[in-house]
Every structure is written in structure tokens, then in C-alpha cells.
Design a protein around this motif. Structure first.
Motif, mmCIF file in Angstrom:
data_model
loop_
_atom_site.group_PDB
_atom_site.id
_atom_site.type_symbol
_atom_site.label_atom_id
_atom_site.label_comp_id
_atom_site.label_asym_id
_atom_site.label_seq_id
_atom_site.Cartn_x
_atom_site.Cartn_y
_atom_site.Cartn_z
ATOM 1 N N ILE A 162 0.836 -1.197 0.000
ATOM 2 C CA ILE A 162 0.000 0.000 0.000
ATOM 3 C C ILE A 162 0.870 1.245 0.000
ATOM 4 O O ILE A 162 1.946 1.268 0.586
ATOM 5 C CB ILE A 162 -0.972 0.019 1.195
ATOM 6 C CG1 ILE A 162 -0.223 -0.093 2.516
ATOM 7 C CG2 ILE A 162 -1.998 -1.061 1.080
ATOM 8 C CD1 ILE A 162 -1.095 0.114 3.717
ATOM 9 N N LEU A 163 0.391 2.258 -0.674
ATOM 10 C CA LEU A 163 1.070 3.541 -0.708
ATOM 11 C C LEU A 163 0.315 4.587 0.105
ATOM 12 O O LEU A 163 0.911 5.490 0.662
ATOM 13 C CB LEU A 163 1.211 4.027 -2.153
ATOM 14 C CG LEU A 163 2.062 3.153 -3.069
ATOM 15 C CD1 LEU A 163 2.009 3.691 -4.482
ATOM 16 C CD2 LEU A 163 3.479 3.081 -2.581
ATOM 17 N N ASN A 164 -1.011 4.474 0.171
ATOM 18 C CA ASN A 164 -1.839 5.442 0.863
ATOM 19 C C ASN A 164 -2.559 4.734 2.014
ATOM 20 O O ASN A 164 -3.559 4.054 1.799
ATOM 21 C CB ASN A 164 -2.848 6.046 -0.125
ATOM 22 C CG ASN A 164 -3.643 7.160 0.495
ATOM 23 O OD1 ASN A 164 -3.462 7.512 1.656
ATOM 24 N ND2 ASN A 164 -4.550 7.730 -0.287
ATOM 25 N N LYS A 165 -2.069 4.892 3.224
ATOM 26 C CA LYS A 165 -2.657 4.197 4.361
ATOM 27 C C LYS A 165 -3.968 4.819 4.812
ATOM 28 O O LYS A 165 -4.769 4.168 5.470
ATOM 29 C CB LYS A 165 -1.675 4.183 5.525
ATOM 30 C CG LYS A 165 -0.487 3.308 5.292
ATOM 31 C CD LYS A 165 0.382 3.260 6.528
ATOM 32 C CE LYS A 165 1.576 2.362 6.286
ATOM 33 N NZ LYS A 165 2.413 2.258 7.479
ATOM 34 N N THR A 166 -4.233 6.068 4.486
ATOM 35 C CA THR A 166 -5.464 6.702 4.942
ATOM 36 C C THR A 166 -6.671 6.227 4.138
ATOM 37 O O THR A 166 -7.769 6.162 4.672
ATOM 38 C CB THR A 166 -5.349 8.232 4.824
ATOM 39 O OG1 THR A 166 -5.074 8.580 3.471
ATOM 40 C CG2 THR A 166 -4.234 8.753 5.717
ATOM 41 N N ARG A 167 -6.475 5.881 2.885
ATOM 42 C CA ARG A 167 -7.593 5.441 2.059
ATOM 43 C C ARG A 167 -8.009 4.016 2.421
ATOM 44 O O ARG A 167 -9.187 3.704 2.484
ATOM 45 C CB ARG A 167 -7.222 5.514 0.581
ATOM 46 C CG ARG A 167 -8.364 5.169 -0.351
ATOM 47 C CD ARG A 167 -7.916 5.173 -1.753
ATOM 48 N NE ARG A 167 -6.869 4.143 -1.869
ATOM 49 C CZ ARG A 167 -6.420 3.661 -2.985
ATOM 50 N NH1 ARG A 167 -6.881 4.117 -4.116
ATOM 51 N NH2 ARG A 167 -5.488 2.753 -3.013
ATOM 52 N N ASN A 168 -7.043 3.131 2.635
ATOM 53 C CA ASN A 168 -7.326 1.730 2.938
ATOM 54 C C ASN A 168 -6.382 1.272 4.053
ATOM 55 O O ASN A 168 -5.338 0.705 3.779
ATOM 56 C CB ASN A 168 -7.146 0.878 1.680
ATOM 57 C CG ASN A 168 -7.594 -0.541 1.893
ATOM 58 O OD1 ASN A 168 -8.206 -0.864 2.897
ATOM 59 N ND2 ASN A 168 -7.292 -1.393 0.952
ATOM 60 N N PRO A 169 -6.751 1.500 5.319
ATOM 61 C CA PRO A 169 -5.820 1.174 6.405
ATOM 62 C C PRO A 169 -5.632 -0.317 6.632
ATOM 63 O O PRO A 169 -4.651 -0.726 7.221
ATOM 64 C CB PRO A 169 -6.453 1.840 7.624
ATOM 65 C CG PRO A 169 -7.899 1.938 7.287
ATOM 66 C CD PRO A 169 -7.978 2.105 5.796
ATOM 67 N N GLU A 170 -6.556 -1.152 6.183
ATOM 68 C CA GLU A 170 -6.454 -2.598 6.370
ATOM 69 C C GLU A 170 -6.588 -3.310 5.027
ATOM 70 O O GLU A 170 -7.645 -3.853 4.699
ATOM 71 C CB GLU A 170 -7.516 -3.078 7.350
ATOM 72 C CG GLU A 170 -7.353 -2.482 8.731
ATOM 73 C CD GLU A 170 -8.470 -2.851 9.670
ATOM 74 O OE1 GLU A 170 -9.500 -3.366 9.210
ATOM 75 O OE2 GLU A 170 -8.309 -2.623 10.864
ATOM 76 N N PRO A 171 -5.536 -3.339 4.220
ATOM 77 C CA PRO A 171 -5.655 -3.920 2.878
ATOM 78 C C PRO A 171 -5.815 -5.428 2.885
ATOM 79 O O PRO A 171 -6.284 -5.998 1.916
ATOM 80 C CB PRO A 171 -4.341 -3.513 2.207
ATOM 81 C CG PRO A 171 -3.396 -3.334 3.327
ATOM 82 C CD PRO A 171 -4.213 -2.816 4.474
#
Length: 85
Positions: A43-52
Motif C-alpha cells: 500500500i502507498l496510501n494508508k489513509t484510504r485503505n488502512p487494512e488492505p
């Protein structure tokens, strides 16, 4: 840059070495870009998808090479998921 080509003219044995190093660097960069764009666990953006890991499809292989992958749901995990949702 001109000095680089002058060195290559004098020492021609460096040409294959530079070719292999350039090939390896290109392969490493393309593999890194491929994994960044296609793999769900990177993941590059943790705010959009915190639990991939919640969106990982278990029927789709996640490794580069997967041999004889068989997936069965774990009953305890499914029970815990049903309780938390």
C-alpha cells in the motif's frame, strides 16, 4: 558523458558488464513498479485503505509463483469475522 564513452572505447571489456548491470537495474525497477501497482498487500496510501488484508481475494494467488494452492475457509476465523461485523 564524453569521458564515459572515451573510457568505453579504450576498455571494450566493460561493455558487457555495463549491459548486464543496466538489464538488472531495469528488471528490478520494473518488478518494483509491478508489485506496487498490482499486489494488494503493498500500500502507498494508508489513509484510504488502512487494512488492505481485508480485501485480499483468497482464490487469487498472491505469490509470484504458486504451486498447488488450495484454500479452505477457517471456521474459527469466519466466526470471528461474523461477530465483528
Amino acid at each position: 558523458m564524453v569521458g564515459f564513452f572515451q573510457i568505453l572505447r579504450k576498455k571494450k571489456e566493460l561493455i558487457p558488464l555495463i549491459g548486464f548491470v543496466a538489464f538488472a537495474a531495469t528488471g528490478a525497477a520494473s518488478a518494483a513498479i509491478y508489485f506496487l501497482l498490482t499486489k494488494p498487500d503493498v500500500i502507498l496510501n494508508k489513509t484510504r485503505n488502512p487494512e488492505p488484508w481485508e480485501r485480499v481475494d483468497p482464490s487469487k494467488p498472491q505469490k509470484l509463483i504458486t504451486i498447488n494452492q488450495q484454500w479452505k475457509p477457517v471456521e474459527e476465523l469466519e466466526y470471528v469475522k461474523s461477530l465483528t461485523k
